[in-house]
Design a protein around this motif. Structure first.
Motif, PDB file in Angstrom:
ATOM      1  N   TYR A 123       0.823  -1.207   0.000  1.00 28.84           N
ATOM      2  CA  TYR A 123       0.000   0.000   0.000  1.00 28.84           C
ATOM      3  C   TYR A 123       0.864   1.266   0.000  1.00 28.84           C
ATOM      4  O   TYR A 123       0.515   2.249  -0.658  1.00 28.84           O
ATOM      5  CB  TYR A 123      -0.979  -0.006   1.173  1.00 28.84           C
ATOM      6  N   ASN A 124       1.983   1.249   0.697  1.00 29.35           N
ATOM      7  CA  ASN A 124       2.895   2.396   0.645  1.00 29.35           C
ATOM      8  C   ASN A 124       3.404   2.629  -0.772  1.00 29.35           C
ATOM      9  O   ASN A 124       3.460   3.765  -1.240  1.00 29.35           O
ATOM     10  CB  ASN A 124       4.060   2.215   1.619  1.00 29.35           C
ATOM     11  N   ARG A 125       3.785   1.561  -1.458  1.00 28.42           N
ATOM     12  CA  ARG A 125       4.243   1.689  -2.854  1.00 28.42           C
ATOM     13  C   ARG A 125       3.145   2.244  -3.754  1.00 28.42           C
ATOM     14  O   ARG A 125       3.427   2.922  -4.734  1.00 28.42           O
ATOM     15  CB  ARG A 125       4.708   0.337  -3.393  1.00 28.42           C
ATOM     16  N   GLN A 126       1.898   1.933  -3.431  1.00 28.61           N
ATOM     17  CA  GLN A 126       0.769   2.386  -4.236  1.00 28.61           C
ATOM     18  C   GLN A 126       0.337   3.817  -3.902  1.00 28.61           C
ATOM     19  O   GLN A 126      -0.623   4.326  -4.470  1.00 28.61           O
ATOM     20  CB  GLN A 126      -0.417   1.437  -4.069  1.00 28.61           C
ATOM     21  N   GLY A 127       1.019   4.465  -2.966  1.00 25.30           N
ATOM     22  CA  GLY A 127       0.739   5.856  -2.659  1.00 25.30           C
ATOM     23  C   GLY A 127      -0.171   6.089  -1.468  1.00 25.30           C
ATOM     24  O   GLY A 127      -0.563   7.224  -1.201  1.00 25.30           O
ATOM     25  N   PHE A 128      -0.513   5.049  -0.731  1.00 25.67           N
ATOM     26  CA  PHE A 128      -1.335   5.205   0.459  1.00 25.67           C
ATOM     27  C   PHE A 128      -0.468   5.734   1.602  1.00 25.67           C
ATOM     28  O   PHE A 128       0.736   5.463   1.654  1.00 25.67           O
ATOM     29  CB  PHE A 128      -1.929   3.854   0.900  1.00 25.67           C
ATOM     30  N   SER A 129      -1.062   6.492   2.510  1.00 22.35           N
ATOM     31  CA  SER A 129      -0.360   6.919   3.717  1.00 22.35           C
ATOM     32  C   SER A 129      -1.156   6.435   4.920  1.00 22.35           C
ATOM     33  O   SER A 129      -2.387   6.296   4.868  1.00 22.35           O
ATOM     34  CB  SER A 129      -0.188   8.432   3.745  1.00 22.35           C
ATOM     35  N   GLU A 130      -0.448   6.192   6.000  1.00 20.31           N
ATOM     36  CA  GLU A 130      -1.085   5.645   7.188  1.00 20.31           C
ATOM     37  C   GLU A 130      -1.895   6.716   7.916  1.00 20.31           C
ATOM     38  O   GLU A 130      -1.448   7.844   8.071  1.00 20.31           O
ATOM     39  CB  GLU A 130      -0.024   5.072   8.123  1.00 20.31           C
ATOM     40  N   SER A 131      -3.091   6.341   8.360  1.00 19.13           N
ATOM     41  CA  SER A 131      -3.920   7.208   9.193  1.00 19.13           C
ATOM     42  C   SER A 131      -3.674   6.847  10.648  1.00 19.13           C
ATOM     43  O   SER A 131      -3.409   5.687  10.968  1.00 19.13           O
ATOM     44  CB  SER A 131      -5.399   7.032   8.852  1.00 19.13           C
ATOM     45  N   PRO A 132      -3.826   7.804  11.545  1.00 16.61           N
ATOM     46  CA  PRO A 132      -3.416   7.559  12.922  1.00 16.61           C
ATOM     47  C   PRO A 132      -4.215   6.521  13.707  1.00 16.61           C
ATOM     48  O   PRO A 132      -3.648   5.759  14.448  1.00 16.61           O
ATOM     49  CB  PRO A 132      -3.536   8.919  13.606  1.00 16.61           C
ATOM     50  N   LYS A 133      -5.521   6.459  13.565  1.00  9.76           N
ATOM     51  CA  LYS A 133      -6.296   5.549  14.408  1.00  9.76           C
ATOM     52  C   LYS A 133      -7.444   4.926  13.629  1.00  9.76           C
ATOM     53  O   LYS A 133      -7.979   5.508  12.693  1.00  9.76           O
ATOM     54  CB  LYS A 133      -6.916   6.309  15.590  1.00  9.76           C
ATOM     55  N   TYR A 134      -7.834   3.763  14.078  1.00 12.75           N
ATOM     56  CA  TYR A 134      -8.980   3.072  13.532  1.00 12.75           C
ATOM     57  C   TYR A 134      -9.601   2.316  14.698  1.00 12.75           C
ATOM     58  O   TYR A 134      -8.934   1.484  15.308  1.00 12.75           O
ATOM     59  CB  TYR A 134      -8.525   2.104  12.431  1.00 12.75           C
ATOM     60  N   PHE A 135     -10.823   2.626  15.041  1.00 16.67           N
ATOM     61  CA  PHE A 135     -11.474   1.994  16.181  1.00 16.67           C
ATOM     62  C   PHE A 135     -12.563   1.049  15.693  1.00 16.67           C
ATOM     63  O   PHE A 135     -13.238   1.341  14.705  1.00 16.67           O
ATOM     64  CB  PHE A 135     -12.116   3.046  17.100  1.00 16.67           C
ATOM     65  N   THR A 136     -12.756  -0.054  16.390  1.00 13.33           N
ATOM     66  CA  THR A 136     -13.781  -1.019  16.046  1.00 13.33           C
ATOM     67  C   THR A 136     -14.538  -1.408  17.307  1.00 13.33           C
ATOM     68  O   THR A 136     -13.939  -1.604  18.354  1.00 13.33           O
ATOM     69  CB  THR A 136     -13.136  -2.286  15.443  1.00 13.33           C
ATOM     70  N   LYS A 137     -15.847  -1.500  17.153  1.00  7.43           N
ATOM     71  CA  LYS A 137     -16.691  -2.026  18.222  1.00  7.43           C
ATOM     72  C   LYS A 137     -17.428  -3.228  17.658  1.00  7.43           C
ATOM     73  O   LYS A 137     -18.166  -3.109  16.681  1.00  7.43           O
ATOM     74  CB  LYS A 137     -17.694  -0.961  18.672  1.00  7.43           C
ATOM     75  N   MET A 138     -17.219  -4.369  18.234  1.00  7.24           N
ATOM     76  CA  MET A 138     -17.887  -5.579  17.774  1.00  7.24           C
ATOM     77  C   MET A 138     -19.323  -5.573  18.276  1.00  7.24           C
ATOM     78  O   MET A 138     -19.573  -5.247  19.437  1.00  7.24           O
ATOM     79  CB  MET A 138     -17.158  -6.823  18.272  1.00  7.24           C
ATOM     80  N   LEU A 139     -20.254  -5.891  17.393  1.00  4.36           N
ATOM     81  CA  LEU A 139     -21.679  -5.914  17.764  1.00  4.36           C
ATOM     82  C   LEU A 139     -22.206  -7.333  17.793  1.00  4.36           C
ATOM     83  O   LEU A 139     -21.762  -8.196  17.128  1.00  4.36           O
ATOM     84  CB  LEU A 139     -22.494  -5.090  16.766  1.00  4.36           C
TER      85      LEU A 139
END
Length: 139
Positions: A123-139
């Protein structure tokens, strides 16, 4: 060749998902594929090579309220281990980016688990940059 997936691709897609750590999808995958391909804001594509499905990508288009463009989300992108490093993943991702632009998206994002170090490099090679956070709540 990249094409829209059909319910008949379920066995190959199930095998590909197994490579991502999602085993035993055979009992429900066909119904999920049918639901995805029928939804107007979803796109499920496969890559055929030498007569067999060797990659798939699932895209979700999300309209935005506070942004001028929509967001495209890659929920699954997987290439068979026998055809990795041949450019198929790049071709599939670039197809997805073009499809997102046609749908008025101004960004494309992907959630990629921290354990998938090789995928992070891709993904880095494809031009994506990392976002700081990703939260998940399981339902």
């Amino acid at each position: 060749m990249i094409r829209q997936a059909t319910a008949d691709d379920w066995k190959e897609i199930s095998s590909l998902l197994d490579l991502l750590g999602y085993p035993n999808t055979g009992s429900f995958i066909k119904g999920n594929i049918e639901k995805l391909i029928a939804h107007p804001d979803e796109e499920l594509m496969v890559y055929e090579y030498e007569g067999r499905v060797v990659a798939c990508i699932s895209l979700h288009y999300i309209p935005q309220l506070a942004l001028p463009g929509d967001i495209a989300c890659i929920s699954y992108l997987v290439v068979d281990s026998t055809t990795r490093s041949t450019g198929i993943g790049r071709e599939v991702e670039e197809y997805a980016s073009q499809a997102a632009k046609k749908r008025n998206c101004d960004r494309i994002q992907v959630h990629c688990h921290s354990r998938r170090v090789d995928a992070h490099r891709f993904y880095n090679r494809q031009g994506f940059s990392e976002s700081p956070k990703y939260f998940t709540k399981m339902l």
